[in-house]
Write a protein that holds these residues in place. Structure first.
Motif, short mmCIF file in Angstrom:
data_model
loop_
_atom_site.label_atom_id
_atom_site.label_comp_id
_atom_site.label_asym_id
_atom_site.label_seq_id
_atom_site.Cartn_x
_atom_site.Cartn_y
_atom_site.Cartn_z
N LEU A 4 18.76 -49.38 -88.71
CA LEU A 4 17.17 -49.21 -87.93
C LEU A 4 17.17 -49.95 -86.72
O LEU A 4 16.28 -50.63 -86.27
CB LEU A 4 16.23 -50.00 -89.04
N GLY A 19 16.11 -54.21 -86.85
CA GLY A 19 15.49 -53.59 -87.80
C GLY A 19 15.41 -54.25 -88.93
O GLY A 19 14.94 -53.57 -89.88
N VAL A 38 8.40 -45.73 -89.53
CA VAL A 38 8.76 -46.07 -90.62
C VAL A 38 8.10 -45.20 -91.95
O VAL A 38 8.74 -45.12 -92.83
CB VAL A 38 8.12 -47.58 -91.05
N LYS A 41 16.32 -50.85 -83.10
CA LYS A 41 15.24 -50.46 -82.31
C LYS A 41 15.97 -49.69 -81.23
O LYS A 41 16.51 -50.41 -80.33
CB LYS A 41 14.45 -51.70 -81.81
N SER A 72 13.46 -46.13 -85.99
CA SER A 72 12.99 -47.21 -86.99
C SER A 72 11.54 -47.57 -86.79
O SER A 72 11.06 -47.96 -87.61
CB SER A 72 13.95 -48.41 -86.78
N GLU A 110 11.66 -54.13 -90.12
CA GLU A 110 11.44 -52.45 -90.62
C GLU A 110 11.82 -52.32 -92.03
O GLU A 110 11.34 -51.58 -92.68
CB GLU A 110 11.77 -51.64 -89.53
N LEU A 124 20.77 -47.03 -93.97
CA LEU A 124 19.88 -47.09 -93.01
C LEU A 124 20.71 -47.84 -91.71
O LEU A 124 21.25 -48.91 -92.23
CB LEU A 124 18.58 -47.53 -93.45
#
Length: 362
Positions: free
Chosen positions: A266, A201, A316, A268, A313, A204, A264
């Motif tokens: 993130l 991620g 967004v 996938k 993720s 992202e 975070l």
């Protein structure tokens, strides 16, 4: 007691060698005789842990086929190195599925083999099938880092148990030094600590920073487990928004957690299901709320709306909205922060050590 031969592939500053370092320290503190084998690398969490640290050849390349060839060669070398223990009373402790040379050596020598499995994502599929076949014939006991991993990677007719990763004691000590609960009054920093992989991620995270660029009180920090040259190469065609601070691999991340307001993860959900997420509990020990994937190991740590949020993720825009809300809603932020701190105590290093030593001393 049997000597323990610990084996790992790549010694770096990622989660699996960090967890193994805790296992090794527990064994050494318990008076166990140990030796460690890792592929050659510059440094990592397994460096300087023991005087009996042996190395075998391993090298990664940008070309995945070159890496595969060196991986197979490394395991052949490892296999023959371990045969010297044929007449020794040992246990072989293999960290992750990858060091199959150790599993094969244990099988040939008829020695107990313990596997500590952290991962479910391995590519190509044929490699994972091969590694699982080695585990099936060689392993005596299997440790999984979460119920999620056990469910996905279970083996029939094998002794299997779940031992959750823990917050290292030095994190607890450093987290208790300051009042991190009130730090959102001086701007709002969003942190991600990750491998340099697209499925983690990284793109992202940059997209989120770009979306929130106009919010001057929100900043982003990205710490990547990679050398600066690797990072420069990966981002050669990227234009970073001005609200991101980028850092290469770090041996000490205390200050990053201390200065962050939100963590975070993130990864996938369709490419890399997180098996646990060590950075999640580390951040929570500092009173940092989290946004994590709604699948896999993180769902065993984080409860929706309690310590943070479970959001894919791929969403967004939704994550950006949550970041903006938390940066402005102090009451909600403090509630999540206190809950995160409290929840981190469930992943106590003493509990981890007790379970590991029970396994090793059985």
């Amino acid at each position: 007691m049997k000597k323990i031969i610990f084996v790992h592939l790549l010694n770096d500053f990622s989660g699996s060698p960090k967890v193994l370092s805790q296992v090794i320290e527990s064994a050494q503190n318990n008076g166990r005789d140990i030796e460690l084998y890792t592929g050659k690398s510059s440094s990592g969490f397994l460096s300087n842990l023991t005087k009996k640290h042996h190395f075998y050849f391993y090298k990664r390349f940008e070309n995945k086929y070159f890496t595969l060839v060196t991986f197979l060669l490394s395991q052949t070398i490892l296999f023959f190195k371990l045969l010297k223990y044929f007449n020794k009373d040992i246990v072989i402790y293999v960290n992750t599925m990858l060091p199959f040379g150790a599993g094969l050596a244990g099988w040939v020598m008829k020695k107990p083999v313990y596997y500590h499995i952290h991962e479910t994502y391995l590519s190509p599929t044929s490699l994972k099938y091969f590694l699982r076949s080695i585990i099936k014939i060689s392993t005596t006991k299997i440790i999984f880092v979460s119920e999620s991993v056990k469910e996905l990677e279970s083996f029939q007719n094998k002794e299997q148990l779940v031992i959750y990763n823990s917050v290292p004691q030095d994190f607890v000590i450093n987290a208790d030094k300051k009042d991190y609960i009130d730090k959102n009054k001086s701007g709002f920093n969003v942190l991600m600590i990750s491998s340099l992989k697209s499925y983690k991620g990284v793109n992202e995270f940059i997209a989120l920073a770009q979306l929130l660029l106009s919010n001057s009180d929100i900043t982003f920090t990205l710490v990547l487990n990679a050398e600066k040259s690797e990072i420069d190469n990966y981002f050669s065609n990227f234009k970073f928004p001005s609200n991101i601070a980028l850092f290469p691999q770090q041996s000490n991340v205390f200050e990053f957690y201390a200065k962050s307001n939100l963590l975070l993860n993130l990864s996938k959900i369709d490419e890399c299901v997180e098996t646990f997420g060590l950075t999640i509990i580390e951040a929570m020990s500092f009173g940092v709320p989290v946004i994590v994937p709604p699948v896999g190991g993180p769902t065993e740590i984080v409860r929706e709306g309690v310590e943070g949020y479970l959001i894919s993720s791929y969403k967004v825009d939704e994550i950006a909205q949550k970041i903006m809300k938390l940066s402005k809603d102090e009451k909600e932020y403090l509630r999540l922060s206190k809950n995160a701190k409290k929840r981190s105590l469930d992943f106590n290093e003493n509990v981890f050590q007790t379970k590991i030593l029970k396994l090793l001393n059985a």
